[in-house]
Design a protein around this motif. Structure first.
Motif, PDB file in Angstrom:
ATOM      1  N   GLN A 500       9.053 -12.713  -2.352  1.00 50.56           N
ATOM      2  CA  GLN A 500       7.957 -11.779  -2.614  1.00 50.56           C
ATOM      3  C   GLN A 500       7.227 -11.422  -1.321  1.00 50.56           C
ATOM      4  O   GLN A 500       6.949 -10.242  -1.056  1.00 50.56           O
ATOM      5  CB  GLN A 500       6.984 -12.404  -3.619  1.00 50.56           C
ATOM      6  CG  GLN A 500       5.823 -11.522  -4.021  1.00 50.56           C
ATOM      7  CD  GLN A 500       4.965 -12.173  -5.095  1.00 50.56           C
ATOM      8  OE1 GLN A 500       5.476 -12.760  -6.052  1.00 50.56           O
ATOM      9  NE2 GLN A 500       3.657 -12.116  -4.928  1.00 50.56           N
ATOM     10  N   GLN A 501       6.913 -12.430  -0.497  1.00 49.83           N
ATOM     11  CA  GLN A 501       6.202 -12.127   0.756  1.00 49.83           C
ATOM     12  C   GLN A 501       7.095 -11.358   1.722  1.00 49.83           C
ATOM     13  O   GLN A 501       6.631 -10.505   2.469  1.00 49.83           O
ATOM     14  CB  GLN A 501       5.680 -13.417   1.403  1.00 49.83           C
ATOM     15  CG  GLN A 501       6.718 -14.396   1.907  1.00 49.83           C
ATOM     16  CD  GLN A 501       7.277 -14.092   3.291  1.00 49.83           C
ATOM     17  OE1 GLN A 501       6.590 -13.467   4.115  1.00 49.83           O
ATOM     18  NE2 GLN A 501       8.506 -14.502   3.556  1.00 49.83           N
ATOM     19  N   LEU A 502       8.383 -11.659   1.696  1.00 46.16           N
ATOM     20  CA  LEU A 502       9.303 -10.981   2.599  1.00 46.16           C
ATOM     21  C   LEU A 502       9.396  -9.490   2.281  1.00 46.16           C
ATOM     22  O   LEU A 502       9.550  -8.658   3.177  1.00 46.16           O
ATOM     23  CB  LEU A 502      10.680 -11.633   2.509  1.00 46.16           C
ATOM     24  CG  LEU A 502      11.748 -11.132   3.476  1.00 46.16           C
ATOM     25  CD1 LEU A 502      11.320 -11.386   4.913  1.00 46.16           C
ATOM     26  CD2 LEU A 502      13.084 -11.799   3.194  1.00 46.16           C
ATOM     27  N   ALA A 503       9.276  -9.164   1.006  1.00 47.37           N
ATOM     28  CA  ALA A 503       9.406  -7.768   0.582  1.00 47.37           C
ATOM     29  C   ALA A 503       8.119  -6.961   0.757  1.00 47.37           C
ATOM     30  O   ALA A 503       8.142  -5.734   0.643  1.00 47.37           O
ATOM     31  CB  ALA A 503       9.846  -7.705  -0.883  1.00 47.37           C
ATOM     32  N   ALA A 504       7.010  -7.628   1.056  1.00 47.64           N
ATOM     33  CA  ALA A 504       5.709  -6.951   1.091  1.00 47.64           C
ATOM     34  C   ALA A 504       5.465  -6.288   2.448  1.00 47.64           C
ATOM     35  O   ALA A 504       4.433  -6.495   3.081  1.00 47.64           O
ATOM     36  CB  ALA A 504       4.601  -7.944   0.766  1.00 47.64           C
ATOM     37  N   TYR A 505       6.398  -5.463   2.879  1.00 49.16           N
ATOM     38  CA  TYR A 505       6.293  -4.837   4.197  1.00 49.16           C
ATOM     39  C   TYR A 505       5.145  -3.839   4.282  1.00 49.16           C
ATOM     40  O   TYR A 505       4.637  -3.552   5.374  1.00 49.16           O
ATOM     41  CB  TYR A 505       7.610  -4.140   4.554  1.00 49.16           C
ATOM     42  CG  TYR A 505       7.851  -2.849   3.819  1.00 49.16           C
ATOM     43  CD1 TYR A 505       7.606  -1.622   4.424  1.00 49.16           C
ATOM     44  CD2 TYR A 505       8.295  -2.851   2.494  1.00 49.16           C
ATOM     45  CE1 TYR A 505       7.815  -0.438   3.747  1.00 49.16           C
ATOM     46  CE2 TYR A 505       8.496  -1.674   1.814  1.00 49.16           C
ATOM     47  CZ  TYR A 505       8.259  -0.466   2.434  1.00 49.16           C
ATOM     48  OH  TYR A 505       8.456   0.701   1.741  1.00 49.16           O
ATOM     49  N   ASP A 506       4.717  -3.294   3.139  1.00 55.09           N
ATOM     50  CA  ASP A 506       3.664  -2.284   3.136  1.00 55.09           C
ATOM     51  C   ASP A 506       2.380  -2.787   2.477  1.00 55.09           C
ATOM     52  O   ASP A 506       1.499  -2.007   2.143  1.00 55.09           O
ATOM     53  CB  ASP A 506       4.148  -1.024   2.412  1.00 55.09           C
ATOM     54  CG  ASP A 506       4.601  -1.313   0.987  1.00 55.09           C
ATOM     55  OD1 ASP A 506       4.696  -2.503   0.611  1.00 55.09           O
ATOM     56  OD2 ASP A 506       4.875  -0.342   0.257  1.00 55.09           O
ATOM     57  N   ASP A 507       2.264  -4.118   2.312  1.00 54.22           N
ATOM     58  CA  ASP A 507       1.076  -4.695   1.671  1.00 54.22           C
ATOM     59  C   ASP A 507       0.680  -5.966   2.412  1.00 54.22           C
ATOM     60  O   ASP A 507       0.907  -7.081   1.941  1.00 54.22           O
ATOM     61  CB  ASP A 507       1.378  -5.001   0.197  1.00 54.22           C
ATOM     62  CG  ASP A 507       0.167  -5.565  -0.539  1.00 54.22           C
ATOM     63  OD1 ASP A 507      -0.950  -5.505   0.010  1.00 54.22           O
ATOM     64  OD2 ASP A 507       0.354  -6.086  -1.660  1.00 54.22           O
ATOM     65  N   PRO A 508       0.091  -5.843   3.594  1.00 55.04           N
ATOM     66  CA  PRO A 508      -0.224  -7.032   4.384  1.00 55.04           C
ATOM     67  C   PRO A 508      -1.181  -8.002   3.695  1.00 55.04           C
ATOM     68  O   PRO A 508      -1.026  -9.220   3.816  1.00 55.04           O
ATOM     69  CB  PRO A 508      -0.830  -6.454   5.669  1.00 55.04           C
ATOM     70  CG  PRO A 508      -1.212  -5.048   5.344  1.00 55.04           C
ATOM     71  CD  PRO A 508      -0.260  -4.591   4.291  1.00 55.04           C
ATOM     72  N   GLU A 509      -2.151  -7.474   2.948  1.00 56.36           N
ATOM     73  CA  GLU A 509      -3.089  -8.368   2.268  1.00 56.36           C
ATOM     74  C   GLU A 509      -2.401  -9.133   1.143  1.00 56.36           C
ATOM     75  O   GLU A 509      -2.613 -10.331   0.963  1.00 56.36           O
ATOM     76  CB  GLU A 509      -4.275  -7.564   1.733  1.00 56.36           C
ATOM     77  CG  GLU A 509      -5.175  -7.003   2.817  1.00 56.36           C
ATOM     78  CD  GLU A 509      -6.393  -6.296   2.245  1.00 56.36           C
ATOM     79  OE1 GLU A 509      -6.565  -6.320   0.996  1.00 56.36           O
ATOM     80  OE2 GLU A 509      -7.182  -5.736   3.036  1.00 56.36           O
ATOM     81  N   GLY A 510      -1.550  -8.425   0.391  1.00 52.95           N
ATOM     82  CA  GLY A 510      -0.810  -9.095  -0.669  1.00 52.95           C
ATOM     83  C   GLY A 510       0.150 -10.118  -0.112  1.00 52.95           C
ATOM     84  O   GLY A 510       0.332 -11.207  -0.684  1.00 52.95           O
ATOM     85  N   ARG A 511       0.761  -9.794   1.024  1.00 53.71           N
ATOM     86  CA  ARG A 511       1.683 -10.748   1.642  1.00 53.71           C
ATOM     87  C   ARG A 511       0.946 -12.015   2.068  1.00 53.71           C
ATOM     88  O   ARG A 511       1.422 -13.131   1.861  1.00 53.71           O
ATOM     89  CB  ARG A 511       2.363 -10.107   2.849  1.00 53.71           C
ATOM     90  CG  ARG A 511       3.412 -11.018   3.464  1.00 53.71           C
ATOM     91  CD  ARG A 511       3.999 -10.459   4.738  1.00 53.71           C
ATOM     92  NE  ARG A 511       5.036 -11.348   5.223  1.00 53.71           N
ATOM     93  CZ  ARG A 511       5.298 -11.542   6.499  1.00 53.71           C
ATOM     94  NH1 ARG A 511       4.610 -10.895   7.428  1.00 53.71           N
ATOM     95  NH2 ARG A 511       6.259 -12.371   6.869  1.00 53.71           N
ATOM     96  N   ALA A 512      -0.218 -11.848   2.676  1.00 53.12           N
ATOM     97  CA  ALA A 512      -0.986 -13.007   3.123  1.00 53.12           C
ATOM     98  C   ALA A 512      -1.355 -13.909   1.940  1.00 53.12           C
ATOM     99  O   ALA A 512      -1.294 -15.140   2.033  1.00 53.12           O
ATOM    100  CB  ALA A 512      -2.240 -12.548   3.854  1.00 53.12           C
ATOM    101  N   ALA A 513      -1.715 -13.293   0.815  1.00 50.50           N
ATOM    102  CA  ALA A 513      -2.059 -14.085  -0.365  1.00 50.50           C
ATOM    103  C   ALA A 513      -0.850 -14.877  -0.866  1.00 50.50           C
ATOM    104  O   ALA A 513      -0.973 -16.038  -1.293  1.00 50.50           O
ATOM    105  CB  ALA A 513      -2.595 -13.174  -1.465  1.00 50.50           C
ATOM    106  N   THR A 514       0.318 -14.262  -0.816  1.00 51.71           N
ATOM    107  CA  THR A 514       1.534 -14.949  -1.251  1.00 51.71           C
ATOM    108  C   THR A 514       1.878 -16.100  -0.323  1.00 51.71           C
ATOM    109  O   THR A 514       2.273 -17.187  -0.770  1.00 51.71           O
ATOM    110  CB  THR A 514       2.708 -13.952  -1.316  1.00 51.71           C
ATOM    111  OG1 THR A 514       2.380 -12.894  -2.213  1.00 51.71           O
ATOM    112  CG2 THR A 514       3.972 -14.641  -1.791  1.00 51.71           C
ATOM    113  N   VAL A 515       1.742 -15.886   0.978  1.00 56.75           N
ATOM    114  CA  VAL A 515       2.012 -16.947   1.949  1.00 56.75           C
ATOM    115  C   VAL A 515       1.095 -18.146   1.694  1.00 56.75           C
ATOM    116  O   VAL A 515       1.520 -19.306   1.806  1.00 56.75           O
ATOM    117  CB  VAL A 515       1.829 -16.410   3.381  1.00 56.75           C
ATOM    118  CG1 VAL A 515       1.781 -17.549   4.396  1.00 56.75           C
ATOM    119  CG2 VAL A 515       2.957 -15.440   3.723  1.00 56.75           C
TER     120      VAL A 515
END
Length: 616
Positions: A500-515
């Motif tokens: 999920q975090q790997l795919a979040a190339y256009d959602d930095p805030e969402g990626r950070a939450a997943t990490v």
């Protein structure tokens, strides 16, 4: 419409001879003389023998000169000097900047990335460097398991890689990927590597090693030294030191004495006592930086391959999460910070150091496994771990809690932490066999699954994907001895979040939450246990090095950067009067367009796993 991304970048430099660079330094001095408001040149340093050789003390021998295989920090750091990457990291901000790729575009669906490779870059043997070299590097990693050893996770999601022409590289993905500006993969020369028979065994030790970075690897004396020479034709401004020598010195005290004597120019990994003793010493500068590495240990929950084959002889009770969590509650991290690091560290919570605030996670009050031996003893009592007559607990399965702990003998901080853990675990009825061993012995125990507790540490890159990837189920060994990680950890929820975090190339805030959710799982499962984020303590001879770039700037480190900036920027003290110490950023005001491009370093540890190596 495709999104065009063209961050500011430094201009490519025309190759200069050493004499031309000396002339340029004199001209710079003249400019400074006419613009005193910029940066005043420091007093001239004494001319020292070998002033154009920078000698770096190294406690770790290189494991491989192959970018496909190297895992140790010293090896990956040397590769940063010898090879270029598609993108790099700004030395001041750690933000991605152009490397071999001058610019890039992304398709609207995020599946196609097109990089424009800079024209005019060459390999150190004079051959042109083109998009074909990059395409060959990535494709070989996709198709050959041996070539994927160190950095295979970076290309696991690649569908295809194509050199459209000499300056155009196209990468097509299976799914969107957030790390496309953090592909910390050294690009190797196809014309040298295409005839290699076995990428899993070729160590790339035919000197000089053909590369494209600011330095060329020219020699290696095993367990003695590694020599690199300045690449005068490097497309950025070439290095000011003619030569780098990494001198193998496993004893930290010997390194410090060599620094005092002027026999080496730089030492890293200082203990707090050593750093304090060096402060105020004439001609020595001590640098203190916030930690980009974590220190900790992993617990063997049962070694197994990806297809479920069990091996090794880990203590069976460690499969129990209650026991693993009780172990963590017995350890006083604040005690470690003060008694081991003298306050030059921070008690750790999450897997990503506090230095990277976007991704850093800390457990809330209800989650914390804080130091509480009474609570730990209560947990074990309730779980049926009864104390024997000698005070050592016995598992419900009848196995005494006698655990082997492997500790690096070349790390004074780890040795000290190991002794503390022996004492603290004894308080909750666990007997520890403290095995302080050579790193090679430790690695053998890890890969064979013949350990219970084992110390570890990783350099974390600005993008944490690599260090997160080493704990996916896919990082388990395909057969004993082939793992990309330092823990036999496999969790389906963690894997789902990783994708999920790997795919979040256009959602930095969402990626950070997943990490952060991923770090929560690691914390709760207590297989991968982080103890501290130690400050980086290092020192250099200011009568040999007039100035050197830290990363980030200010407050950053010199050793283990995400890039080559420290060594490629270092100015010999003998050159300082000639203007070399003048900030290149200041010269921009005089019309000299200079950008000290930041070095690549996301040691996204893909097994190393790579980055950086980063693994201890």
């Amino acid at each position: 419409m495709a999104r065009q991304q063209e961050p500011a970048r430094p201009p490519a430099r025309a190759p200069k001879s050493r004499a031309a660079r000396r002339t340029a330094a004199v001209l710079t001095a003249a400019l400074v003389a006419t613009a005193p408001a910029l940066t005043a040149a420091p007093p001239a340093a004494a001319e020292a023998e070998g002033a154009d050789t920078l000698t770096i003390a190294a406690s770790q021998p290189v494991d491989s000169f192959s970018p496909f295989l190297a895992q140790r920090l010293i090896s990956t750091s040397i590769h940063r000097l010898a090879y270029d990457y598609l993108t790099n990291y700004d030395p001041r901000t750690n933000e991605p900047i152009p490397g071999l790729a001058e610019s890039w575009t992304t398709s609207d669906d995020g599946l196609t990335w097109t990089y424009t490779i800079r024209d005019g870059a060459t390999w150190s043997d004079g051959e042109p460097l083109t998009a074909e070299d990059a395409a060959w590097t990535f494709t070989t990693m996709m198709e050959d398991e041996g070539a994927a050893t160190a950095n295979g996770n970076f290309v696991a999601n690649f569908e295809s890689v194509e050199a459209v022409d000499a300056t155009t590289l196209k990468i097509t993905l299976k799914e969107p990927q957030a790390t496309m500006l953090a592909l910390d993969v050294p690009i190797v020369p196809k014309h040298i590597w295409k005839d290699v028979g076995d990428y899993s065994s070729f160590d790339n030790d035919e000197f000089p090693v053909v590369g494209s970075g600011p330095f060329v690897i020219t020699g290696h004396k095993p367990n003695q030294s590694i020599t690199l020479e300045a690449n005068e034709d490097y497309w950025r401004d070439p290095p000011k030191f003619d030569r780098l020598v990494f001198r193998y010195m496993p004893e930290r005290d010997a390194q410090v004495e060599a620094l005092r004597a002027g026999e080496v120019s730089f030492v890293s990994g200082l203990t707090p006592a050593q750093a304090d003793a060096l402060k105020g010493t004439e001609n020595i500068t001590v640098n203190t930086a916030s930690g980009k590495r974590f220190q900790g240990f992993t617990i063997n929950p049962g070694a197994r391959t990806q297809d479920g084959e069990e091996f090794g002889d880990g203590h069976p009770a460690l499969e129990d999460r209650v026991l693993r969590r009780a172990i963590m509650r017995a350890i006083d991290k604040d005690e470690i910070v003060e008694s081991v690091y003298g306050g030059y560290a921070e008690a750790a919570g999450g897997y990503v150091p506090a230095r990277y605030d976007t991704y850093h996670w800390t457990p809330d009050a209800s989650q914390r496994l804080d130091f509480d031996p009474d609570a730990a003893n209560e947990m074990l009592d309730e779980a049926g771990y009864e104390r024997g007559g000698n005070g050592v607990r016995v598992s419900p399965g009848g196995d005494p809690l006698k655990l082997r702990m492997h500790v690096h003998n070349d790390r004074p901080d780890y040795v000290a932490m190991g002794k503390l853990l022996v004492e603290r675990l004894a308080d909750i009825g666990i007997e520890v066999d403290n095995r302080t061993v050579d790193p090679g012995v430790l690695s053998d125990a890890l890969y064979s699954g013949e350990y219970d507790l084992i110390f570890t540490g990783w350099t974390v890159n600005p993008d944490p994907d690599y260090v997160l990837g080493i704990h996916t189920c896919g990082a388990l060994p395909t057969e004993p001895g082939t793992m990309r990680s330092d823990a036999y950890f496999c969790d389906k929820d963690y894997d789902r979040l990783y994708e999920q975090q790997l795919a979040a190339y256009d959602d930095p805030e969402g990626r950070a939450a997943t990490v952060k959710k991923m770090q929560e799982i690691l914390y709760e499962e207590a297989v991968v246990n982080v103890l501290t984020y130690a400050d980086t303590l290092e020192a250099y001879r200011s009568d040999q090095i007039a100035s050197i770039q830290v990363q980030p700037d200010p407050g950053g480190n010199i050793w283990g950067q995400d890039g080559h900036w420290s060594w490629s920027s270092a100015v010999p003290a003998a050159d300082s009067r000639a203007g070399a110490a003048v900030s290149p950023w200041a010269l921009a005001g005089l019309g000299a367009v200079v950008l000290v491009a930041l070095g690549g370093g996301v040691y996204l540890l893909r097994r190393r796993a790579a980055t950086a190596g980063d693994r201890e």
